[in-house]
Design a protein around this motif. Sequence first.
Motif, mmCIF file in Angstrom:
data_model
loop_
_atom_site.group_PDB
_atom_site.id
_atom_site.type_symbol
_atom_site.label_atom_id
_atom_site.label_comp_id
_atom_site.label_asym_id
_atom_site.label_seq_id
_atom_site.Cartn_x
_atom_site.Cartn_y
_atom_site.Cartn_z
ATOM 1 N N LEU B 122 0.849 -1.200 0.000
ATOM 2 C CA LEU B 122 0.000 0.000 0.000
ATOM 3 C C LEU B 122 0.878 1.240 0.000
ATOM 4 C CD1 LEU B 122 -2.800 -0.874 2.585
ATOM 5 C CD2 LEU B 122 -2.968 -0.793 0.105
ATOM 6 N N GLN B 124 3.871 1.396 -1.161
ATOM 7 C CA GLN B 124 4.471 1.460 -2.492
ATOM 8 C C GLN B 124 3.494 2.107 -3.482
ATOM 9 O OE1 GLN B 124 5.442 -2.320 -4.388
ATOM 10 N NE2 GLN B 124 7.562 -1.991 -3.794
ATOM 11 N N ALA B 125 2.237 1.679 -3.400
ATOM 12 C CA ALA B 125 1.223 2.240 -4.300
ATOM 13 C C ALA B 125 1.110 3.745 -4.085
ATOM 14 C CB ALA B 125 -0.126 1.565 -4.063
ATOM 15 N N ALA B 126 1.143 4.165 -2.826
ATOM 16 C CA ALA B 126 1.036 5.602 -2.532
ATOM 17 C C ALA B 126 2.219 6.354 -3.143
ATOM 18 C CB ALA B 126 0.978 5.824 -1.025
ATOM 19 N N ALA B 127 3.406 5.733 -3.085
ATOM 20 C CA ALA B 127 4.589 6.384 -3.656
ATOM 21 C C ALA B 127 4.435 6.554 -5.168
ATOM 22 C CB ALA B 127 5.841 5.575 -3.339
ATOM 23 N N THR B 128 3.920 5.527 -5.843
ATOM 24 C CA THR B 128 3.770 5.655 -7.299
ATOM 25 C C THR B 128 2.726 6.712 -7.648
ATOM 26 O OG1 THR B 128 2.046 3.965 -7.525
ATOM 27 C CG2 THR B 128 4.312 3.222 -7.672
ATOM 28 N N LEU B 129 1.837 7.023 -6.700
ATOM 29 C CA LEU B 129 0.826 8.050 -6.958
ATOM 30 C C LEU B 129 1.347 9.451 -6.648
ATOM 31 C CD1 LEU B 129 -2.211 6.082 -5.576
ATOM 32 C CD2 LEU B 129 -1.928 6.845 -7.925
ATOM 33 N N GLY B 130 2.617 9.546 -6.260
ATOM 34 C CA GLY B 130 3.213 10.865 -6.100
ATOM 35 C C GLY B 130 3.476 11.275 -4.665
ATOM 36 N N ALA B 131 3.240 10.379 -3.700
ATOM 37 C CA ALA B 131 3.427 10.752 -2.304
ATOM 38 C C ALA B 131 4.880 10.500 -1.890
ATOM 39 C CB ALA B 131 2.488 9.952 -1.409
ATOM 40 N N SER B 132 5.509 11.522 -1.327
ATOM 41 C CA SER B 132 6.866 11.348 -0.819
ATOM 42 C C SER B 132 6.801 10.496 0.446
ATOM 43 C CB SER B 132 7.486 12.699 -0.501
ATOM 44 O OG SER B 132 6.759 13.300 0.557
ATOM 45 N N TRP B 135 4.730 11.944 3.184
ATOM 46 C CA TRP B 135 3.295 11.932 2.876
ATOM 47 C C TRP B 135 2.736 10.525 2.969
ATOM 48 C CZ3 TRP B 135 0.038 15.581 3.306
ATOM 49 C CH2 TRP B 135 0.394 16.902 3.034
ATOM 50 N N VAL B 136 3.512 9.548 2.483
ATOM 51 C CA VAL B 136 3.053 8.162 2.576
ATOM 52 C C VAL B 136 2.796 7.826 4.040
ATOM 53 C CG1 VAL B 136 3.717 5.748 2.306
ATOM 54 C CG2 VAL B 136 4.225 7.369 0.493
ATOM 55 N N THR B 139 -0.363 9.836 5.325
ATOM 56 C CA THR B 139 -1.688 9.592 4.751
ATOM 57 C C THR B 139 -2.061 8.117 4.686
ATOM 58 O OG1 THR B 139 -0.742 9.561 2.531
ATOM 59 C CG2 THR B 139 -1.611 11.662 3.314
ATOM 60 N N VAL B 140 -1.072 7.236 4.735
ATOM 61 C CA VAL B 140 -1.389 5.802 4.642
ATOM 62 C C VAL B 140 -1.017 5.072 5.929
ATOM 63 C CG1 VAL B 140 -0.960 3.657 3.391
ATOM 64 C CG2 VAL B 140 -1.158 5.808 2.137
#
Lengths: 379, 230
Positions: B122, B124-132, B135-136, B139-140
């Motif tokens: 999850l 990793q997915a957040a990182a590919t969506l642009g979250a540093s 932020w990951v 927010t996650v």
Amino acid sequence: MSLSVRLNHRFDGLELDVAFEAPPGVTVLFGQSGSGKTTVINAVAGLLRPQSGRVSVDGRTLFDTETHSWLPPHKRRLGYVFQEARLFPHLTVRQNLSYGRWFAPRDGQGTGEDFDKIVDLLGLGLLLDRRPALLSGGEKQRVAIGRAVLARPQLILADEPLAALDGPRKSEILSYFERLRDDLALPILYVSHSATEVARLATTVIALDGGKVVRQGPPTQVFSDPSFAPAGVRSVGAVLEARVACHHDDGLSELDAGGVPLFLPHVNRPLGTPLRVRIAAQDVMVSLNTPTGMSALNVLPGTVGAVRTGDGPGAIVSIDTAAGRVLARVTRRSVAALNLSPGVACHAIVKTVAIAPEDVSGPSNARTSHNKPLKIRQN
Amino acid sequence: MAWLGPEEWQAVALSLRVAGWAVLCSLPLGIFTAHALARWEFPGKQIVNGLVHLPLVLPPVVTGYLLLLTFGVNAPVGGFLKDQGIVFAFRWSGAALAAAVMAFPLMVRAIRLSIEAVDPNLEQAAATLGASRLWVFGTVTLPLILPGILAGAILAFAKAMGEFGATITFVSNIPGQTQTLPSAIYAFLQVPGGESAAIRLVVVSVIVAMAALVASEILAKRIAKRVAGG
């Protein structure tokens, strides 16, 4: 969009050595498991740091081991659709969809419009306030696609996004990818081991085997090669291009493939629509004479182009017809009995009902709500 | 609480204050440490892990004495802090420090377990969506580990309320200054006729501990439901 990839990476007994340039459209990395496809896509995404190589999208370098440049994944502006949806369980569907948009550079234009269009395109309107735990597998994957698209990526990456779904769902999600390709003109790098998916989606096929690129080109070309069976003999099958010529009353559609009629179970497309039809080699029979008194409707006259025999009892015969090159999987005994060799005139016979709906593809069924292509800002 | 004498009430209030501050101040460091231990690879990770857990296995008196040697007014760190106007030794803030150190391993353990339960895919997915990275986490990871943080905080609070050995060694047992609940119970038991006061404090201890557990249970259930989207 153009994607340029050059990678060298040695791991777990596989030496990956891959270089390719992908033109705009859908580029499918095709091969068996262990061929290195996921490694390639993860290196593009930045989830894996290859030992050496360079990847660039539209001239923007994502990493280059020579200059020691490395963009972390969150700065690459790629939308990754994973095999499993990987939705954030604590957020609603709406919040999941908006997640990537929040980090995308804002230029203030049409952001709300984009959201509604994508929600409409993927049919997510009724799901927006739900939590991922309450969604079915297909719904989850649709949300994951929307989430990736709404992050305003330069390129969509998809790693076997249908693998966790059952048959009907596979076809449904595949049609959504066709919409991304046709309605949004989004470039996609797609990993798959299914010839059906490749034949339907691909603009370009990059076939991998043992960490090397073994074939690359448009699917009609790559799949017409009888010596090409990277995912087992069952995946062998040529792809023909045809147009819808006529819909008959008895539930059949007649296609025109280079002047040769092809009869298929009803194809719900308007006359003149260009289609791709994948004909699995194991569904094709070969006859020397013009067959008569036979139930199969599709008879394509042609000449044998090549015969490839392996260790097993089977052989792959390529037959050049006016419709294009067709591959037939027959026994070596038949090859000997019919004396099939290059240049011999013969007929390829295909049962109409053997052509499954999944094997037929064309431009996505654009919904009436958006007839003109959507413009998603690409930068 | 009319049935508590002023001295007893003082001890209860001090204990609540000490435990509250101990948890509040150590929580950010606890989350950071737990995240580092759960997700990062760095040289000396085992040493950090050992240091964090040391107060759990050392005799509390030893921990208290080590604190005194470090944070006493004549000790290097304590002396430096004194020049900055911060004194721990023989103050209520020292009791809070001792409680925080003793409770830290329990807090980190609970939070670390909950971080390890978060699917790294999850993130990793957040990182590919642009979250540093930050932020990951915000927010996650953080929303998903809230139940674990709550559990860690409650556990640490309970431990801080009951901390005795390190506290009495580091900051002594000064009524109104450093006499926490357990120290007060101990003190009452040392004087003839102090039993009834001690019993009253024991009852308070049990009530506070139970209330903390029940509250955490209810909150954790509510958060888990929200997080899982059930």
